[in-house]
Design a protein around this motif. Structure first.
Motif, short mmCIF file in Angstrom:
data_model
loop_
_atom_site.label_atom_id
_atom_site.label_comp_id
_atom_site.label_asym_id
_atom_site.label_seq_id
_atom_site.Cartn_x
_atom_site.Cartn_y
_atom_site.Cartn_z
N LEU A 1 -9.17 -26.53 25.39
CA LEU A 1 -8.22 -25.63 26.06
C LEU A 1 -8.65 -24.18 25.92
O LEU A 1 -8.52 -23.39 26.87
N GLY A 2 -9.17 -23.80 24.74
CA GLY A 2 -9.63 -22.43 24.55
C GLY A 2 -10.83 -22.10 25.42
O GLY A 2 -10.88 -21.02 26.05
N ILE A 3 -11.81 -23.01 25.47
CA ILE A 3 -12.96 -22.77 26.34
C ILE A 3 -12.53 -22.71 27.80
O ILE A 3 -13.01 -21.87 28.58
N GLY A 4 -11.62 -23.61 28.18
CA GLY A 4 -11.13 -23.58 29.55
C GLY A 4 -10.40 -22.30 29.89
O GLY A 4 -10.49 -21.79 31.01
N LEU A 5 -9.66 -21.74 28.92
CA LEU A 5 -8.97 -20.48 29.17
C LEU A 5 -9.96 -19.35 29.44
O LEU A 5 -9.79 -18.56 30.38
N VAL A 6 -11.03 -19.29 28.65
CA VAL A 6 -12.03 -18.24 28.84
C VAL A 6 -12.71 -18.37 30.19
O VAL A 6 -12.84 -17.40 30.96
N PHE B 1 -12.28 -15.64 33.43
CA PHE B 1 -13.44 -14.92 33.98
C PHE B 1 -13.75 -15.38 35.41
O PHE B 1 -14.21 -14.58 36.23
N SER B 2 -13.49 -16.64 35.72
CA SER B 2 -13.66 -17.09 37.11
C SER B 2 -12.66 -16.41 38.03
O SER B 2 -13.00 -16.00 39.15
N ALA B 3 -11.40 -16.29 37.58
CA ALA B 3 -10.40 -15.60 38.39
C ALA B 3 -10.74 -14.13 38.54
O ALA B 3 -10.50 -13.53 39.61
N TRP B 4 -11.29 -13.51 37.50
CA TRP B 4 -11.72 -12.11 37.62
C TRP B 4 -12.83 -11.97 38.66
O TRP B 4 -12.82 -11.03 39.48
N SER C 1 -19.20 -12.00 34.64
CA SER C 1 -18.28 -13.13 34.71
C SER C 1 -19.02 -14.44 34.94
O SER C 1 -18.68 -15.48 34.33
N SER C 2 -20.04 -14.45 35.80
CA SER C 2 -20.80 -15.67 36.05
C SER C 2 -21.53 -16.12 34.79
O SER C 2 -21.59 -17.34 34.49
N ALA C 3 -22.08 -15.17 34.03
CA ALA C 3 -22.77 -15.54 32.79
C ALA C 3 -21.80 -16.12 31.77
O ALA C 3 -22.11 -17.12 31.09
N VAL C 4 -20.61 -15.54 31.65
CA VAL C 4 -19.63 -16.05 30.68
C VAL C 4 -19.14 -17.43 31.10
O VAL C 4 -18.99 -18.33 30.24
N VAL C 5 -18.90 -17.63 32.37
CA VAL C 5 -18.43 -18.94 32.84
C VAL C 5 -19.49 -20.01 32.59
O VAL C 5 -19.18 -21.12 32.11
N LEU C 6 -20.74 -19.70 32.88
CA LEU C 6 -21.82 -20.66 32.65
C LEU C 6 -21.96 -20.96 31.16
O LEU C 6 -22.16 -22.13 30.77
N LEU D 1 -12.69 -33.72 28.47
CA LEU D 1 -12.37 -32.39 27.95
C LEU D 1 -12.16 -31.39 29.09
O LEU D 1 -11.30 -30.51 28.99
N SER D 2 -12.94 -31.51 30.15
CA SER D 2 -12.74 -30.62 31.31
C SER D 2 -11.39 -30.87 31.96
O SER D 2 -10.71 -29.92 32.40
N LEU D 3 -10.98 -32.13 32.03
CA LEU D 3 -9.66 -32.44 32.59
C LEU D 3 -8.55 -31.87 31.71
O LEU D 3 -7.56 -31.32 32.22
#
Length: 412
Positions: free
Chosen positions: A77-82, A86-89, A236-241, A315-317
């Motif tokens: 959940l924490g990784i998904g929040l980050v 950043f994807s929404a940004w 943002s793309s680097a953080v998401v990846l 975990l992604s779900l």
């Protein structure tokens, strides 16, 4: 109703034969529609996953799923929040480059909802389609709303391709030799194709399609490569990846793959590239197949690779489950807004205009002149009939209000 062109039967050809020929020619067109492609892709992904489970067994898979505990779910959940923030940004930055408004808070909520729909529905892109259409309609420009989502997703894919090429060329992986042999040929081929397309566009007379293409390129430049947006889109793309890779490493640690982060990095890139294939059921299918093959080629075991891919999907779900809260909250808010609109007493009272107390039914002049006065009758005897005549006049309400409300025929 859409018009349909029906071919007339040729000489010597019967009507059923002509209809059968038209139906046979229309079959390929129906098979290439987006809905049919989505269903076929979902079937192919499900079949691939079933074959993998049949050939590799479920021992390592079930063992990996048993190891998923509370701290692991909280970490997901924490990784998904980050990654979602950043994807929404990035989405908000691209939308600003296209000159449409997208507040950051609603962008995060819509992105969570899209992630859940992508994971729960076949195809893996229906959530993105939903947020594109919703944002375009709310912003008053459906075309720009859709293009903002397309550019945002394109930025993520370009970051994955660029980072993946560097990782696969440098880090030890099952495909490093093949990538190194293909890179010297792929780069000139891509550059040559771009040069040919550019030359054809420059020598061709301006057309409507060419103007549309130039407009799309200008929007891509403003949304992704402008001086104001490019740094934010890149970060943002680097953080998401990095978040996606961290989720893959977490899944490998849960399964007990026994590999270092350096060894898992190229395998994670291959799995992420496989997730972009359209033959999947909410992302399931090609990811499991490629991960099982990559782990087997790296000497880590194909069954363990399948378990890592399945745990990654779980975990992604879990990381997208806040999207369910967004869906329920939006649905409940829509119900409340609809109930307030339909049951508002003020809206019901003012639904029709009130007639003036001095208003009276208009009588034509000719009718008034030719009318014969009725004989004198007792007013008390016919009082009920007079009130009935007033109630059945041409006005929807009577002219005399009672208790501050317009009088309906039922209240007379």
């Amino acid at each position: 109703m859409s018009a349909r062109t029906v071919r007339a039967p040729a000489a010597g050809e019967s009507v059923p034969t002509a209809r059968a020929g038209a139906a046979s020619r229309g079959l390929p067109a129906r098979l290439t529609t987006r809905a049919v492609r989505t269903r076929l892709g979902a079937l192919a992904g499900g079949a691939l996953l079933a074959v993998l489970l049949w050939r590799l067994g479920t021992g390592a898979l079930l063992d990996g799923l048993r190891r998923v505990d509370g701290p692991t779910l909280l970490a997901a959940l924490g990784i998904g929040l980050v990654t979602t923030v950043f994807s929404a940004w990035r989405w908000a930055l691209v939308a600003r480059g296209l000159r449409i408004r997208l507040p950051f808070g609603p962008a995060v909520a819509d992105y969570y909802r899209a992630l859940f729909l992508n994971a729960a529905l076949p195809g893996g892109v229906l959530g993105d389609v939903h947020r594109a259409v919703r944002h375009g309609q709310s912003a008053g420009d459906l075309g720009r709303g859709v293009r903002a989502v397309v550019l945002e997703r394109t930025a993520g894919q370009l970051a994955l391709f660029a980072a993946g090429a560097v990782v696969l060329l440098t880090a030890p992986s099952p495909v490093r030799d093949e990538v190194r042999h293909a890179a010297p040929l792929a780069v000139p081929a891509v550059l040559g194709a771009c040069a040919v397309v550019l030359a054809l566009r420059m020598n061709r007379a301006p057309s409507r399609r060419g103007r549309a293409l130039r407009g799309m390129l200008a929007e891509a430049r403003e949304g992704l490569l402008s001086r104001r947006n490019a740094p934010g889109v890149l970060v943002s793309s680097a953080v998401v990846l990095a978040g996606y890779v961290a989720m893959f490493v977490l899944a490998a640690d849960v399964v007990g793959a026994g590999a270092s982060v350096t060894e898992l990095l190229p395998l994670a890139v291959l799995a992420l590239l496989a997730m972009g294939l359209p033959l999947n059921v909410g992302g399931w299918g090609p990811r499991e197949g490629v991960t099982a093959w990559a782990f087997g080629a790296a000497g880590l075991g194909a069954g363990r690779g399948l378990a890592v891919a399945v745990v990654y999907g779980v975990l992604s779900l879990v990381a997208s489950l806040p999207g369910v809260v967004v869906l329920v909250a939006r649905w409940y808010a829509g119900l409340r807004a609809g109930s307030r609109t339909t049951t508002s007493p003020g809206a019901r009272k003012d639904a029709y205009p009130r007639p003036s107390p001095s208003a009276a039914p208009a009588v034509p002049v000719a009718s008034a002149a030719s009318a014969v006065p009725p004989p004198e009758v007792s007013r008390e005897k016919y009082a009920p009939k007079e009130s009935a005549r007033l109630a059945s006049s041409s006005f929807p309400f009577s002219a005399e209000p009672r208790e501050g409300r317009p009088m309906t025929p039922e209240s007379v």
